[in-house]
Design an enzyme around this catalytic site. Sequence first.
Site, PDB file in Angstrom:
ATOM      1  N   LYS A   6      -9.284  -0.780  -5.782  1.00  4.22           N
ATOM      2  CA  LYS A   6      -9.364  -0.131  -4.485  1.00  4.22           C
ATOM      3  C   LYS A   6     -10.763   0.397  -4.213  1.00  4.22           C
ATOM      4  CE  LYS A   6      -7.763   2.372  -0.927  1.00  4.22           C
ATOM      5  NZ  LYS A   6      -6.563   2.386  -0.120  1.00  4.22           N
ATOM      6  N   HIS A  50       1.513   5.381  -1.716  1.00  7.73           N
ATOM      7  CA  HIS A  50       1.108   6.543  -2.512  1.00  7.73           C
ATOM      8  C   HIS A  50       2.351   7.127  -3.176  1.00  7.73           C
ATOM      9  CE1 HIS A  50      -2.995   6.729  -0.879  1.00  7.73           C
ATOM     10  NE2 HIS A  50      -2.428   6.200   0.193  1.00  7.73           N
ATOM     11  N   ASP A  82       1.417   2.594   3.501  1.00  3.49           N
ATOM     12  CA  ASP A  82       0.558   3.775   3.316  1.00  3.49           C
ATOM     13  C   ASP A  82       1.391   5.050   3.389  1.00  3.49           C
ATOM     14  OD1 ASP A  82      -1.673   5.219   2.756  1.00  3.49           O
ATOM     15  OD2 ASP A  82      -2.629   4.978   4.707  1.00  3.49           O
ATOM     16  N   HIS A 141      -4.444  -1.067   5.967  1.00  2.92           N
ATOM     17  CA  HIS A 141      -3.998  -0.254   7.113  1.00  2.92           C
ATOM     18  C   HIS A 141      -4.899  -0.415   8.324  1.00  2.92           C
ATOM     19  CE1 HIS A 141      -6.911   2.353   5.194  1.00  2.92           C
ATOM     20  NE2 HIS A 141      -6.064   2.890   4.349  1.00  2.92           N
ATOM     21  N   HIS A 189       0.870  -1.199   0.000  1.00  4.44           N
ATOM     22  CA  HIS A 189       0.000   0.000   0.000  1.00  4.44           C
ATOM     23  C   HIS A 189       0.897   1.236   0.000  1.00  4.44           C
ATOM     24  CE1 HIS A 189      -3.778   2.188   1.555  1.00  4.44           C
ATOM     25  NE2 HIS A 189      -2.887   3.105   1.238  1.00  4.44           N
ATOM     26  N   HIS A 204     -10.273   0.556   1.820  1.00  2.35           N
ATOM     27  CA  HIS A 204     -10.077   1.551   2.868  1.00  2.35           C
ATOM     28  C   HIS A 204     -11.236   1.334   3.830  1.00  2.35           C
ATOM     29  CE1 HIS A 204      -8.709   5.470   4.573  1.00  2.35           C
ATOM     30  NE2 HIS A 204      -9.893   5.319   5.147  1.00  2.35           N
TER      31      HIS A 204
HETATM   32  O1  DOR Z   1      -3.523   9.194   5.734  1.00  3.23           O
HETATM   33  C1  DOR Z   1      -3.873   8.897   4.605  1.00  3.23           C
HETATM   34  N1  DOR Z   1      -3.353   9.500   3.508  1.00  3.23           N
HETATM   35  N2  DOR Z   1      -4.808   7.968   4.456  1.00  3.23           N
HETATM   36  C2  DOR Z   1      -5.354   7.687   3.268  1.00  3.23           C
HETATM   37  O2  DOR Z   1      -6.203   6.850   3.209  1.00  3.23           O
HETATM   38  C3  DOR Z   1      -4.961   8.460   2.062  1.00  3.23           C
HETATM   39  C4  DOR Z   1      -3.624   9.016   2.201  1.00  3.23           C
HETATM   40  C5  DOR Z   1      -3.300  10.052   1.155  1.00  3.23           C
HETATM   41  O3  DOR Z   1      -3.550   9.815  -0.025  1.00  3.23           O
HETATM   42  O4  DOR Z   1      -2.760  11.090   1.514  1.00  3.23           O
HETATM   43 ZN    ZN Z   2      -3.401   5.037   1.603  1.00  4.21          ZN
END
Ligand code: DOR
Ligand code: ZN
Length: 346
Positions: A100, A16, A248, A175, A14, A137
């Site tokens: 997702k 970003h 995450d 998460h 997971h 999520h």
């Molecule tokens: O803390 C988070 N940031 N949780 C999420 O689900 C998305 C993520 C984000 O994209 O910044």
């Molecule tokens: Zn995330």
Amino acid sequence: MTQTLTIRRPDDWHLHLRDGAMLQAVLPETTRHFGRAIVMPNLVPPVVTGADAAAYRARIDAAMPEGAPFEPLMMLYLTEETDGADVVAAHKAGIITAVKLYPAGATTNSASGVRDMAKVRPVLEAMAEAGVPLCCHGEVTDAEIDIFDREAVFIDRVLEPLRRDVPELKVIMEHVTTRDAVDYVQTADRNLAATITTHHLIINRNHILVGGIKPHYYCLPVAKREEHRKALMAAATSGDARFFLGTDSAPHTDPNKEQACGCAGVFSATNTMSCLAHVFEDAGALDKLEAFTSLNGPAYYGLPVNEGTITLTKGDPVAYPDKLMTGEGPVTLFDPGFPLLWHVEA
Ligand code: DOR
Ligand code: ZN
């Protein structure tokens, strides 16, 4: 006492990576230690079709550090308009690994997420049939549900009915932050697993709120009480194949975090393996680190483990920077609150 540990190259289930200048800056932070990562689709606009995923993959490949032994695993953002045939075709073609589910409004860029699960039922059935996993999520978004209860309520209201109605769907609860989620995942004998982040193994809600508000510890799902953190630690260090790492790691620039309405997200890509070695050692479970970071995830996804290895060595504190400088501005690194003694050699 173990001072050196060699494990299979880990994966991040997971992550970003964002886009543009941010992607350029954060990608090497992951490729340095990790072999693969599931790349979250919550861009603006989101990655919703197989064509979007292929285009995003090309942008990631273009930003890839020379010779990095890294494979981004792409995913689609489920909307109420998603076409099941497109999802299945993209999976069959090897363009995507998973889909997702963001309940609409749950977190960063989730406005196009799902409001009514009945509307996506045909897509979920097609995914179950084709073996496409669903990453959730796991938080409800109803205004009347307390933010600290949103994960537990998601299990009752969304996850359990979904698993009952579409039992062949392979689900990942992402998460997880509560004992409730750990207990729930442990009741499943198949088709359910969970990812756990590095930061949720280390902080509880006091870290966010005691002694002044700490925006860099704010993420979603928000960290819970200490008893929940302990349950996460027990699950992660147990060797139970249903639990594996999904950092995450979610970069936001400092101006976007440090303001009256700060963004949710903890950026931990750079120092995650040092943090994890520390907490697994503390728990007397260094021998379970490899299962959590490198073996359980591929087993659940039906993928081979990575060929390469990384070596962790304990020594003087590692000099990680406080911030990563990006073309969009500085991004503060996750501060575990203790010196990181485990060096990573990849
Ligand atoms: O803390 C988070 N940031 N949780 C999420 O689900 C998305 C993520 C984000 O994209 O910044
Ligand atoms: Zn995330």
